[in-house]
Motif scaffolding. Structure first.
Motif, PDB file in Angstrom:
ATOM      1  N   THR A 142       0.828  -1.206   0.000  1.00 28.20           N
ATOM      2  CA  THR A 142       0.000   0.000   0.000  1.00 28.20           C
ATOM      3  C   THR A 142       0.866   1.260   0.000  1.00 28.20           C
ATOM      4  O   THR A 142       0.494   2.276  -0.591  1.00 28.20           O
ATOM      5  N   GLU A 143       2.022   1.180   0.631  1.00 24.49           N
ATOM      6  CA  GLU A 143       2.944   2.308   0.590  1.00 24.49           C
ATOM      7  C   GLU A 143       3.423   2.533  -0.841  1.00 24.49           C
ATOM      8  O   GLU A 143       3.548   3.677  -1.309  1.00 24.49           O
ATOM      9  N   GLN A 144       3.680   1.440  -1.557  1.00 28.33           N
ATOM     10  CA  GLN A 144       4.085   1.559  -2.958  1.00 28.33           C
ATOM     11  C   GLN A 144       2.960   2.144  -3.807  1.00 28.33           C
ATOM     12  O   GLN A 144       3.209   2.923  -4.733  1.00 28.33           O
ATOM     13  N   MET A 145       1.714   1.778  -3.482  1.00 29.32           N
ATOM     14  CA  MET A 145       0.578   2.327  -4.217  1.00 29.32           C
ATOM     15  C   MET A 145       0.482   3.843  -4.025  1.00 29.32           C
ATOM     16  O   MET A 145       0.150   4.574  -4.952  1.00 29.32           O
ATOM     17  N   ARG A 146       0.772   4.308  -2.826  1.00 31.27           N
ATOM     18  CA  ARG A 146       0.801   5.749  -2.584  1.00 31.27           C
ATOM     19  C   ARG A 146       1.936   6.409  -3.385  1.00 31.27           C
ATOM     20  O   ARG A 146       1.768   7.488  -3.958  1.00 31.27           O
ATOM     21  N   GLN A 147       3.072   5.720  -3.421  1.00 29.26           N
ATOM     22  CA  GLN A 147       4.234   6.265  -4.136  1.00 29.26           C
ATOM     23  C   GLN A 147       3.951   6.450  -5.623  1.00 29.26           C
ATOM     24  O   GLN A 147       4.431   7.402  -6.241  1.00 29.26           O
ATOM     25  N   ILE A 148       3.190   5.542  -6.206  1.00 31.77           N
ATOM     26  CA  ILE A 148       2.928   5.645  -7.644  1.00 31.77           C
ATOM     27  C   ILE A 148       1.697   6.504  -7.931  1.00 31.77           C
ATOM     28  O   ILE A 148       1.246   6.594  -9.071  1.00 31.77           O
ATOM     29  N   GLY A 149       1.146   7.125  -6.870  1.00 30.78           N
ATOM     30  CA  GLY A 149       0.145   8.168  -7.070  1.00 30.78           C
ATOM     31  C   GLY A 149      -1.264   7.690  -7.348  1.00 30.78           C
ATOM     32  O   GLY A 149      -2.057   8.428  -7.944  1.00 30.78           O
ATOM     33  N   GLU A 150      -1.624   6.493  -6.919  1.00 24.08           N
ATOM     34  CA  GLU A 150      -2.986   6.019  -7.181  1.00 24.08           C
ATOM     35  C   GLU A 150      -3.990   6.901  -6.450  1.00 24.08           C
ATOM     36  O   GLU A 150      -3.847   7.173  -5.264  1.00 24.08           O
TER      37      GLU A 150
END
Length: 909
Positions: A142-150
């Motif tokens: 989920t942290e990665q999802m935030r990083q990619i701007g979802e």
């Protein structure tokens, strides 16, 4: 009021002070943090407007983003941002799956590394350890999802095992049990000796392998006769309960009813007749092991045979295996074969290709075994879900997957829903220790529902992870309560996921959604294909055939990754990943950045004369563009806005129909081709024109077009567009391009005549550029050219726009004539409307050019002849790989065209 906006995280920098180089690593983290911090994408169920809602296919809490996630999430986010900008009440609901088997394996492995056997901890302590692991390490994805701007509503983030979803799962289980659709039974199941749990048929992958078929002699009791049976799994013979033959097989009719002596175990077992036996397989006599084979299990029930389980949960031989107890199943196999051979009971061994079932997660060979499990009846649930697709309530896209869906649903089997794990939703059933009764309840009962005993113990099993995932679209919106979220956002608009989980998840959601809400869970299902590498292999990090998208994002930028995936995402075809694709997308982002720099640098010069962009912006440029100069909208401006209208129309239609690749191609062509390569280049002099009216109109139009192009691109490249949008003056209170309006095709922008006329000008320029390239002229050297058209209107169009043509074609002069141009002595390009010509004598040494072309011609002739001979050789064609042959054919075709061009130029010389 319009203001310059400060870019978040850059305190002292005015927005227009744009960096020289495009550096996504500097831009993307800042905006990713801003979007989450400002809660820009928080959905309001009471808000007006049409609704777009979508739930994420919840990734495993154990995982990190892989290329499949990146594709899936890119497509979801493109649609979400697009709908939000179109004024929809938009919800993108995020979350993760507790991933029962995978998560338990991770924590068990970690404990084992510390020398701890998880079983010694007990269930409660083990669950506590898993929750602790989840809090510390389970948030990576989920942290990665935030990083990619979802653009998710992170306030609604869900977890399939969270306290608010557990009552929903229990409610569904109890209702299905009360309706007779969930039951407990003793059947043959797939068992993973590594994961130590039952698996559904969908969790077993099949792989063809070369094995052996052992022929074993079974003596007939009380005679000198014997039966020879063939088996691929000799270790299971220790649990044989019978030998079966076909009732019409004349070879064995006299033996039916007698007994055979089970080799190695010296146990007498009956010889039976059963129509299940294939007389053509092996010897026509088969061993029956009801505890270890699905067909044998059914035969055992028909003939009341003993069910003898000879294996432990981890596939070692148990006490029922006699002398082989304690051996791993494959070690036991070797020992059994050796013993059969030494006792003269192994008749022969033959090579045999067989289909082995493997655990989808750990790839361990699955063991069929009879077991008491909880099952869900699927046919009553499947029928409404089949009808929903048949009558169009649910659309499956691409349509070819509908046939696959129907086939599976119409042949659906019972679903074993219990798993022998500690991590997961505990089955809400309590067993009475005294009388064996079962009480299924939403909450822990005080007493047995049948006999009143208080001596109860909860069923140790948990539910299959896919059971709770099947409830995801409505459980996450508050069902069974009648919530505002449920009323507004359910059914969801679309589900986007990979085709490989059509049955695992999509079909089960359709069944559960219809059964419990009376409505479909989604209107559309868009199934994307898988990403493959250049060699055509499925991308897999574990197999070394994949890439880590986060690493690629760091190098090229998330926007480049998103745009690349969108360009590749043609429905119905696999996506082939190559490095040059993402480099091309990065170049596209860089092109836009440089165009922005050009605009702002030149704007500074323009502002020095006393007119600022704030003044231009106050005129509500977007609403009134294109602007006229001297009472008339310039042709190039009319053309650009007509192209913008056409592009907006095409892109909106493409996204409405899940044609992500067409949307990406359309935006690419407009932004790079129309706006950057043609429009900016054409209007450069006019931006600094002494004619103030024309200069102001040019700046208004270029600002409006650039702003519209950014909004058009935003769903595909959110970070870059957000950064540049903030560089432009925006209304006070405007927070994000993501909340701005998406461009639509405005009627006043459409101008077929402007497109036709400017397209003709483009043709002329391109024809002249091609001649220059073929003649290998210095690209910076200005040369003279001639133009002919029989139509006076066309000649006038070229004459009026002569200055632009001279600049873009790098000409010193352009002679316009109504008389056809000579074909000799120059390079000529002819179309239905015009001819253009560059005279050789003015730009080249004719003799030297003839010599050069002759040499080039001879080399090409040899190359063409060589390929023609090679391709004409049938032996070569039959042996060479198809890829090589096609490559040669393509090269030959290109060389033939080039040969023809050289011959034409030599003729002109």
């Amino acid at each position: 009021m319009y203001l310059y906006r400060k870019v978040p995280g850059v305190e002292s920098r005015m927005a227009r002070e744009i960096a020289k180089a495009y550096e996504p690593q500097q831009i993307e983290p800042r905006w990713a943090e801003y979007w989450v911090k400002e809660e820009l994408f928080r959905a309001d169920a009471s808000a007006p407007g049409p609704v777009f809602s979508i739930v994420i296919p919840p990734p495993n809490v154990t995982g990190s983003l892989h290329i499949g996630h990146m594709l899936d999430h890119t497509e979801i986010d493109i649609l979400t941002r697009w709908h939000r900008m179109r004024g929809y009440n938009t919800l993108y609901l995020p979350g993760t799956d507790h991933a029962g088997i995978s998560t338990q394996r991770v924590v068990v492995r970690q404990l084992a590394e510390q020398g701890i056997d998880y079983r010694t901890l007990g269930r409660e302590e083990f669950e506590r350890r898993v929750w602790k692991w989840k809090e510390e390490s389970g948030g990576k994805i989920t942290e990665q999802m935030r990083q990619i701007g979802e653009s998710c509503d992170w306030s609604r983030e869900k977890f399939t095992l969270s306290p608010e979803l557990s009552p929903v799962v229990r409610e569904v289980f109890v209702r299905l049990y009360e309706e007779g659709l969930i039951y407990r039974g003793h059947y043959m199941v797939n068992w993973c000796p590594s994961c130590l749990t039952t698996l559904s048929d969908l969790e077993v992958v099949h792989e063809e392998r070369q094995g052996d078929l052992w022929h074993i002699r079974y003596p007939v009791v009380g005679s000198n006769e014997s039966l020879v049976v063939a088996t691929t799994r000799p270790e299971t013979m220790l649990g044989d309960s019978a030998v079966a033959v076909h009732p019409e097989d004349e070879r064995y009719k006299s033996l039916v009813g007698k007994k055979a002596l089970l080799p190695l175990m010296n146990r007498e077992i009956p010889i039976i007749a059963d129509e299940m036996v294939d007389r053509e397989f092996g010897t026509g006599a088969v061993k029956i092991t009801p505890a270890h084979d699905p067909n044998d299990f059914e035969a055992g029930k028909r003939h009341q045979l003993a069910e003898i389980n000879v294996m432990t949960d981890d596939a070692h031989m148990n006490a029922e295996a006699g002398a082989y107890a304690g051996l791993d199943r494959f070690e036991a196999r070797k020992k059994i074969v050796e013993d059969l051979k030494s006792q003269g009971l192994l008749v022969k061994t033959a090579a045999h290709t067989l289909s082995l079932g493997l655990c989808e997660r750990c790839k361990t060979i699955v063991e069929p075994r009879a077991s008491t499990q909880w099952f869900c009846k699927m046919k009553p649930l499947a029928e409404p879900a089949i009808a929903a697709v048949e009558n169009g309530e649910i659309r499956i896209i691409p349509e070819n997957w509908q046939a696959v869906y129907f086939h599976w649903m119409r042949n659906i089997r019972e679903w074993p829903i219990s798993r022998q794990l500690w991590w997961g939703h505990r089955i809400p059933a309590w067993h009475c220790r005294e009388n064996g009764h079962i009480t299924v309840a939403r909450e822990e009962p005080a007493a047995c529902g049948t006999c009143g005993s208080k001596n109860l113990v909860q069923d140790p099993d948990v539910l299959d992870t896919w059971f709770s995932s099947a409830l995801w679209p409505f459980s996450t919106l508050g069902w069974p309560a009648d919530t505002q979220d449920l009323r507004t956002y359910y059914p969801t608009s679309v589900l986007i996921t990979g085709h490989e989980i059509l049955f695992f998840w999509v079909a089960r959601m359709a069944m559960m959604g219809l059964h419990f809400t009376g409505k479909v869970p989604f209107r559309d299902v868009y199934l994307h294909n898988i990403v493959k590498n250049a060699e055509g292999q499925k991308m897999s990090k574990s197999k070394g055939t994949g890439i880590d998208p986060i690493d690629v994002n760091r190098e090229y930028g998330t926007d480049a990754m998103r745009f690349t995936l969108a360009l590749m995402a043609a429905p119905g075809s696999d996506l082939v990943w190559t490095g040059d694709r993402i480099q091309s997308s990065r170049n596209f982002a860089n092109k836009i950045w440089n165009a922005a720099r050009f605009l702002f640098v030149n704007l500074d010069k323009f502002e020095q004369s006393g007119v600022t962009l704030e003044e231009l912006a106050r005129l509500d440029v977007r609403a009134k563009a294109p602007y006229a100069a001297n009472g008339e909208i310039p042709l190039v401006d009319a053309w650009l806005f007509s192209r913008l209208a056409g592009t907006a129309e095409m892109v909106n239609d493409a996204l409405a129909n899940y044609r992500f690749h067409e949307a990406a191609q359309g935006v690419y062509q407009f932004f790079w081709g129309d706006f950057c390569d043609w429009y900016i280049e054409w209007v450069k002099p006019e931006l600094q024109s002494a004619n103030r009216e024309r200069a102001v109109a040019a700046w208004k139009n270029i600002f409006a077009a650039f702003d519209a192009a950014l909004r058009l691109l935003h769903p595909l490249m959110p970070f870059l567009t957000e950064e540049l949008w903030h560089q432009l003056p925006q209304p006070a209170g405007a927070k994000s391009i993501a909340l701005d309006k998406y461009p639509v095709a405005r009627a006043e922008w459409k101008s077929p005549r402007a497109q036709e006329e400017f397209s003709l000008i483009q043709e002329v320029i391109v024809a002249l550029r091609n001649i220059r390239a073929e003649m290998k002229l210095d690209p910076k050297k200005k040369i003279g050219a001639e133009f002919f058209s029989a139509e006076a209107e066309t000649r006038n169009l070229i004459d009026v726009n002569r200055d632009g043509i001279l600049r873009l074609a790098i000409l010193s002069e352009l002679k316009i004539s109504g008389e056809r141009l000579p074909q000799a002595g120059g390079a000529v390009r002819s179309t239905a409307q015009f001819d253009v010509r560059i005279v050789y004598a003015e730009v080249v040494d004719v003799a030297a050019e003839k010599t050069r072309l002759k040499k080039e011609l001879e080399g090409l002739q040899k190359a063409v002849a060589s390929k023609e001979r090679q391709l004409g050789d049938e032996t070569f064609r039959s042996r060479a790989p198809e890829k090589i042959v096609r490559g040669l054919e393509a090269t030959l075709a290109e060389q033939r065209v080039e040969l023809q061009k050289i011959e034409e130029r030599m003729g002109q010389l």
